[in-house]
Design an enzyme around this catalytic site. Sequence first.
Site: not given
Ligand code: 4AZ
Length: 416
Positions: A225, A269, A366-367
């Site tokens: 993503h 995935d 993220s990632g």
């Molecule tokens: C996000 O929006 C995100 N609490 C990443 C991780 C989490 C929530 C949101 C986990 O990238």
Amino acid sequence: MYRPVTTSRTSLSPWIIAFIVFGVFGVLGITIGLLVHFLAVENTVYYYQGSFKVLDTPYNTNYERETSSENNYLSKILETKMVDAFQSSSIYRQYINSQVITLVPDNNSVTAHIWLIFKAPRSMKEPTRRKIESILHQMLSNHSGSLTTDSKSLRLVEISKVNAEKMINNRCGRRARMSATFDRVKGGSSAREGDWPWQASLKINGRHYCGASLISDRYLVTAAHCFRKTQNPKNYTVSFGTKVTPPYMRHYVQQIIIHEDYIVGEHHDDIAVVMLTEKVIFNNDVHRVCLPEATQSFPPGEGVVVTGWGALSYNGEYPVLLQKAPVKIIDTNTCNSREAYNGAIQDTMLCAGYIEGNIDACQGDSGGPLVHPNSRYIWFLVGIVSWGAECGKVNKPGVYVRVTAYRSWIASKTGI
Ligand code: 4AZ
């Protein structure tokens, strides 16, 4: 008026003579003191590389693979033997660390390549080396337990600090600096340089966008993503170190490989690999994490660490320094309960955090990596920050890509 010069020269005041004598002795004393200090008191760090054979071990190529259970099992036994031997010896004060670096199997034996650090005054360098050799020799002759080790096969040589660090930095999941491992994202704390050397920042047009983990000198893994905005490699750069700005060791992206089954807006995935245009030159602060074997299991309750430059609270501020947050693996049934994610957690996902909330990954993490140290303090990538309901909320732990479920997918794309 005439005054003969010679007479006044011969009568040096006794004070001046005393001063000169004291001065000379003073300088001499300081010099000797410094010499003694550097030769006999001040410790210098010495690095060694060695090898020996473990006999009666049926040939198995798995010993060679650094993340195999066979390699870990044998390395752990040998490392424990070495620590016990050195810590109960007369040079226990000089001992700093010892590790098994590689195992090389042949016909009916395995050669263990080891790495040692000791500190000793310069004057004790040679006696210390001989003592290390004799302790190892004795350890190898003593066949307590199930292993037969060959003391005649022992080799030991001193190596430079540069070469010693190279050996460690080329292995996966190690820390070059022997710092504390679990001292202290949301609810996290700042990381020290070199503590999470596989952590990368994936940037769009120079701005931090996602985390990623270095898995070889050419590849990273991250979340699919992270490429929602654009899939053009030219828009991305990758940097390392604890600060996102200014970028440390900036790299460019050659190729982005997104999982074939990933669907934008869905959570399954959520994995991608990134190939860099050039090799990363590993150093103490930048090197790769270990990928777990597909069969490895990380049971609920295990302590893991998530790291990243993500928001400190949902829609909140972003940190300057890399953050680390200690979390625990939560079992999938608990995570799928009605109060939690109500059945949305698949087998290819993993929950980590706390049911009571507070410490969690957040936007911008993220990632990035969720890592676990094995009993030898070698760090494995168990998860990739993927999704969650906001950050740090009660009953809403972070949801991660379960890396073991994608181990063969990663191998098929990268050869790693
Ligand atoms: C996000 O929006 C995100 N609490 C990443 C991780 C989490 C929530 C949101 C986990 O990238």
